[in-house]
Design an enzyme around this catalytic site. Structure first.
Site, PDB file in Angstrom:
ATOM      1  N   PHE A  96       1.823  -3.366   3.937  1.00 27.62           N
ATOM      2  CA  PHE A  96       2.165  -4.658   4.521  1.00 27.62           C
ATOM      3  C   PHE A  96       3.641  -4.939   4.259  1.00 27.62           C
ATOM      4  O   PHE A  96       4.164  -4.683   3.165  1.00 27.62           O
ATOM      5  CB  PHE A  96       1.338  -5.774   3.894  1.00 27.62           C
ATOM      6  CG  PHE A  96      -0.073  -5.885   4.404  1.00 27.62           C
ATOM      7  CD1 PHE A  96      -0.546  -5.081   5.422  1.00 27.62           C
ATOM      8  CD2 PHE A  96      -0.941  -6.828   3.867  1.00 27.62           C
ATOM      9  CE1 PHE A  96      -1.846  -5.191   5.904  1.00 27.62           C
ATOM     10  CE2 PHE A  96      -2.247  -6.959   4.332  1.00 27.62           C
ATOM     11  CZ  PHE A  96      -2.699  -6.137   5.352  1.00 27.62           C
ATOM     12  N   CYS A 107       0.807  -1.223   0.000  1.00 28.57           N
ATOM     13  CA  CYS A 107       0.000   0.000   0.000  1.00 28.57           C
ATOM     14  C   CYS A 107       0.841   1.275   0.000  1.00 28.57           C
ATOM     15  O   CYS A 107       0.294   2.383  -0.046  1.00 28.57           O
ATOM     16  CB  CYS A 107      -0.939  -0.016   1.197  1.00 28.57           C
ATOM     17  SG  CYS A 107      -1.971  -1.496   1.235  1.00 28.57           S
ATOM     18  N   LYS A 142      -9.521   8.020   2.721  1.00 29.09           N
ATOM     19  CA  LYS A 142      -9.986   6.635   2.571  1.00 29.09           C
ATOM     20  C   LYS A 142     -11.382   6.453   3.149  1.00 29.09           C
ATOM     21  O   LYS A 142     -12.061   5.468   2.846  1.00 29.09           O
ATOM     22  CB  LYS A 142      -9.017   5.663   3.242  1.00 29.09           C
ATOM     23  CG  LYS A 142      -7.682   5.485   2.522  1.00 29.09           C
ATOM     24  CD  LYS A 142      -6.831   4.441   3.220  1.00 29.09           C
ATOM     25  CE  LYS A 142      -5.492   4.232   2.515  1.00 29.09           C
ATOM     26  NZ  LYS A 142      -4.579   5.378   2.688  1.00 29.09           N
TER      27      LYS A 142
END
Length: 419
Positions: free
Chosen positions: A405, A169, A341
């Site tokens: 991640f 990400c 988001k």
């Protein structure tokens, strides 16, 4: 961190988001506080714990590509091609009219966190039903993440450095950062950079459900992405793409380009902690933000707005909040922060590029996008998150965070352009 003798500016933007299919449409939807989350239409979700996502609504690939070309690309690459066309046009570039030596100096640094997940799923099914003879000759070229910059360069004839940074990400920010550093190092004069993602698929939703990463608020998808709210229960999967056309300042001025803003700082770090969970104290996030400030030669108090990674996960929002408090001290409560988001969902490898455009919009309009869906305070999240409605304020400097991640952390700083 990098040479400052070659300043880098943004002269073009492109955005395909669940709430708008251009930078202007994206900005207007954010100002209205729209949510892109709705029940998934791509496949039957009955067996899934999460049955909603932020799909890209109204996108027609044939507005950008002919049918033959579109069939030979995974959806993520289609998005990349379309958003690259947007940002190149916004920069006032007509690639078919450029001199060949100019094209030699235009890079394409464009990534995807996952790549052709839909293609992988379909081709695996084809293999299982009929063996290797059933596989498409385009299986591998459609699957690989680096096909996006390759296809963009083929379409426009750009022969500068061409590759894909993959950092989950953080991908979008990493590709912007590499493009900036290539220009500063005189390996290119301009670049198309950003990220694209199309992971709203059976495997994408199923895989993130297996991780317990997604919200399961199926009764109210539009309110499911609620960063910093005490009742947050995971992120909402999104899809789309974002792209910037970045140039060396004198190169942009020589052709009379419109300049949106200057990129003045790039910061990167690792958590070295866990494959999916963030460092609880936000050490890696802190390192990326501090590195970006050092690179920009700015004090923490110079930042007016920070577009947070803010995914709406219980651990991530607190870790990033802690990192911001450490980096910015008392100023953490004076500047505005927000998570867009809450409206777009999490676009994974495209998130950093799309959120860079939100940060650039804040500078352009002197207005901060909101964090929507706030209802219940969380005592561990106590900053000015610009809840529910936009806020007007002077924005000369904006930072954008993206974390991935594996513990990948990136921060990019934009500043209002001044000659």
């Amino acid at each position: 961190m990098t040479s400052k003798s070659r300043r880098v500016v943004v002269t073009g933007m492109g955005a395909l988001t669940p709430i708008g299919l251009s930078p202007d449409a994206f900005w207007d939807a954010m100002m209205r506080g729209e949510s892109g989350a709705a029940p998934i239409t791509y496949f039957d979700t009955e067996p899934y714990n999460t049955q909603f996502a932020c799909e890209l609504k109204g996108f027609d690939v044939h507005d950008f590509l002919d049918r033959k070309a579109a069939r030979r690309m995974d959806r993520f690459c289609q998005y990349a091609m379309a958003v690259a066309d947007q940002c190149i046009a916004d920069a006032g570039i007509k690639s078919d009219e450029l001199d060949e030596d100019v094209k030699d100096r235009i890079a394409v640094i464009f990534g995807s966190g996952i790549g052709g997940m839909k293609t992988f799923h379909e081709q695996t099914a084809a293999y299982e039903s009929g063996g290797p003879r059933r596989l498409s000759p385009f299986f591998i070229p459609m699957l690989i993440s680096d096909i996006a910059p390759g296809q963009i360069s083929i379409r426009h004839g750009f022969r500068g450095p061409n590759y894909c940074v993959v950092s989950a990400c953080a991908t979008g920010n990493n590709n912007i950062g590499d493009a900036v550093m290539l220009i500063q190092a005189d390996h290119a004069d301009a670049a198309v950079c950003g990220g694209a993602e199309a992971s709203v698929t059976e495997l994408g939703v199923g895989g993130f459900n297996a991780l317990k990463a997604l919200s399961t608020r199926n009764d109210s998808p539009a309110t499911a992405s609620r960063p910093f709210d005490k009742t947050r229960d995971g992120f909402v999967l999104g899809e789309g793409a974002g792209a910037l056309y970045v140039e060396e300042l004198e190169h942009a001025k020589a052709r009379g380009a419109r300049i949106h803003a200057e990129i003045v700082g790039i910061g990167m770090s690792a958590d070295a902690y866990h494959i999916t969970a963030p460092d609880p104290e936000g050490r890696g996030a802190r390192g990326a933000m501090m590195a970006a400030l050092r690179d920009a030669g700015l004090a923490p108090s110079d930042v007016d707005y920070l577009n947070m990674h803010g995914t709406s996960t219980p651990l991530g929002d607190v870790a990033e909040t802690n990192a911001i408090k450490t980096v910015f001290g008392a100023h953490a409560y004076e500047m505005n922060v927000s998570s867009t988001k809450s409206m777009t969902g999490h676009l994974l490898g495209a998130a950093g590029a799309v959120e860079a455009i939100a940060a650039l919009g804040a500078i352009k309009h002197n207005r901060v996008p909101p964090t929507i869906n706030f209802e219940t305070p969380d005592p561990d999240c106590d900053l000015n998150y610009t809840f529910n409605t936009p806020q007007d304020r002077s924005v000369k400097v904006a930072m954008s965070n993206a974390f991935g991640f594996g513990g990948h952390n990136t921060s990019v700083i934009f500043r209002e352009y001044a000659d």
